[in-house]
Design an enzyme around this catalytic site. Sequence first.
Site, PDB file in Angstrom:
ATOM      1  N   LYS A  56      34.837  40.445   3.108  1.00 40.37           N
ATOM      2  CA  LYS A  56      35.106  39.012   3.141  1.00 40.37           C
ATOM      3  C   LYS A  56      34.871  38.521   4.560  1.00 40.37           C
ATOM      4  O   LYS A  56      34.865  39.317   5.510  1.00 40.37           O
ATOM      5  CB  LYS A  56      36.543  38.708   2.703  1.00 40.37           C
ATOM      6  CG  LYS A  56      37.610  39.283   3.638  1.00 40.37           C
ATOM      7  CD  LYS A  56      39.021  38.949   3.183  1.00 40.37           C
ATOM      8  CE  LYS A  56      39.334  37.479   3.290  1.00 40.37           C
ATOM      9  NZ  LYS A  56      40.753  37.189   3.017  1.00 40.37           N
ATOM     10  N   CYS A 115      42.836  46.636  -0.299  1.00 42.43           N
ATOM     11  CA  CYS A 115      44.085  46.352  -1.013  1.00 42.43           C
ATOM     12  C   CYS A 115      43.886  46.044  -2.486  1.00 42.43           C
ATOM     13  O   CYS A 115      44.359  46.773  -3.353  1.00 42.43           O
ATOM     14  CB  CYS A 115      44.819  45.195  -0.333  1.00 42.43           C
ATOM     15  SG  CYS A 115      45.390  45.569   1.339  1.00 42.43           S
ATOM     16  N   LYS A 122      42.454  48.912  -5.064  1.00 39.63           N
ATOM     17  CA  LYS A 122      43.330  50.081  -5.245  1.00 39.63           C
ATOM     18  C   LYS A 122      44.712  49.669  -5.727  1.00 39.63           C
ATOM     19  O   LYS A 122      45.376  50.418  -6.440  1.00 39.63           O
ATOM     20  CB  LYS A 122      43.394  50.909  -3.957  1.00 39.63           C
ATOM     21  CG  LYS A 122      43.997  50.236  -2.737  1.00 39.63           C
ATOM     22  CD  LYS A 122      45.446  50.591  -2.514  1.00 39.63           C
ATOM     23  CE  LYS A 122      45.981  50.018  -1.213  1.00 39.63           C
ATOM     24  NZ  LYS A 122      47.447  50.211  -1.074  1.00 39.63           N
TER      25      LYS A 122
END
Length: 432
Positions: free
Chosen positions: A321, A258, A261
């Site tokens: 993450k 997310c 981009k």
Amino acid sequence: MIGCGYLGAVHAAAMASLGHEVIGVDTDPAKIAALAAGRAPFFEPGLDELLAEGVRSGRLAFTDDFAAAAGAQVHFLAVGTPQLPDSSGADLRFVRTALASLVPHLRAGDVVAGKSTVPVGTAAGLLQAVAAAGATLVWNPEFLREGWAVQDTLHPDRLVVGAVDDEAGRRATDVLRAVFAAPIAAGSPFIATDLATAELVKGAANAFLATKISFINAMAEIAEASGADVTLLADALGHDVRIGRRFLGAGIGFGGGCLPKDIRAFAARAEELGRGASVGFLREVDAINLRRREHAVRLVVDAFGGSVVGRRITMLGAAFKPHSDDVRDSPALDVATRLRGLGAKVTVTDPEAIPNAAILHPQLKYVEDRDAAIRKADALVLVTEWDLYRRELTPAHAASLARGRIVVDGRNCLDPVAWRDAGWTYLGMGRP
């Protein structure tokens, strides 16, 4: 729910848990089969339990037949908007295709709620097709954090709904207010806006977060040149209530499907609107972020005197993450592949992301067991801050397994004093 990827699957399960009857529609039969069995096709804490509960209750079902959407009052569009292969802009083909497949099944009075992250102005181009079916289009952006998506959907920090300011738009906004009655009653703010503002708020939020992360990474570059400690700098800055400590963690930068981009698409859309100069700083935000990956590689290479050829290096982490198996644009895997390209013997370990990482980078060696991955390593590089590495791995235990005594902390989450006292050469990001 049109689209049952990460966003759609979480939202569908959450809506069912709030008491709504939900049909998830997707074109991928394997994905539909897994979801219908109450299993998520990706890792997200708490989602499997929510899916299983929804399916058992009869309130949640999944299909690849768009005709199943007929009769629903609200239709959420939750398909992906990846970066275009030949530019920084967002690829809206999936949004347009999904809407075209949905329109024949709409009834007068239905509400179509866009959740996909789209460039500002996209909804205006979709209004006519929805209105022709007697339905109303609104935009309801998502603000999910991978690893916390279930909580963020059931207990959102805000709900934004954008609509045209007319009778149909106001009615559709009220319908969404009813859909989210439970979180609103629990205190989640409900913000009604126009369509453009609702589209813009998602891009603006991601741009701000990316800027804050890249800012502290830029300060890390200054700290490295001056001998300062960026973690202490961040602590001092964070006490200023106007700044805050969150997202001031220097390291190898952000990644995922997310943030990278989305900020590129945000800047590309601003240029289309003739306002590229207004967000020109986002190009540097992106550049700073990518530079930190290069710096992590340099730290490892310099620790070995300028060459990593033949060195055994264990990467602690593969996901972009913790609490996720998402490896899209993962800084961890970027560093791993760069080191391998320089001649290192790279082993990657991660508690959840190895299957996805192996598909994307089959040339790397993967070992699921942490201790087995560390055994006989010349250096450790922490690139994803799972508790398995940052809290549960002690310097003494790591020393009992590894051959070398070099640890590069790409997330600044280890205790430098403890590792150095145990005989390790500790190298952080922006730390002396």
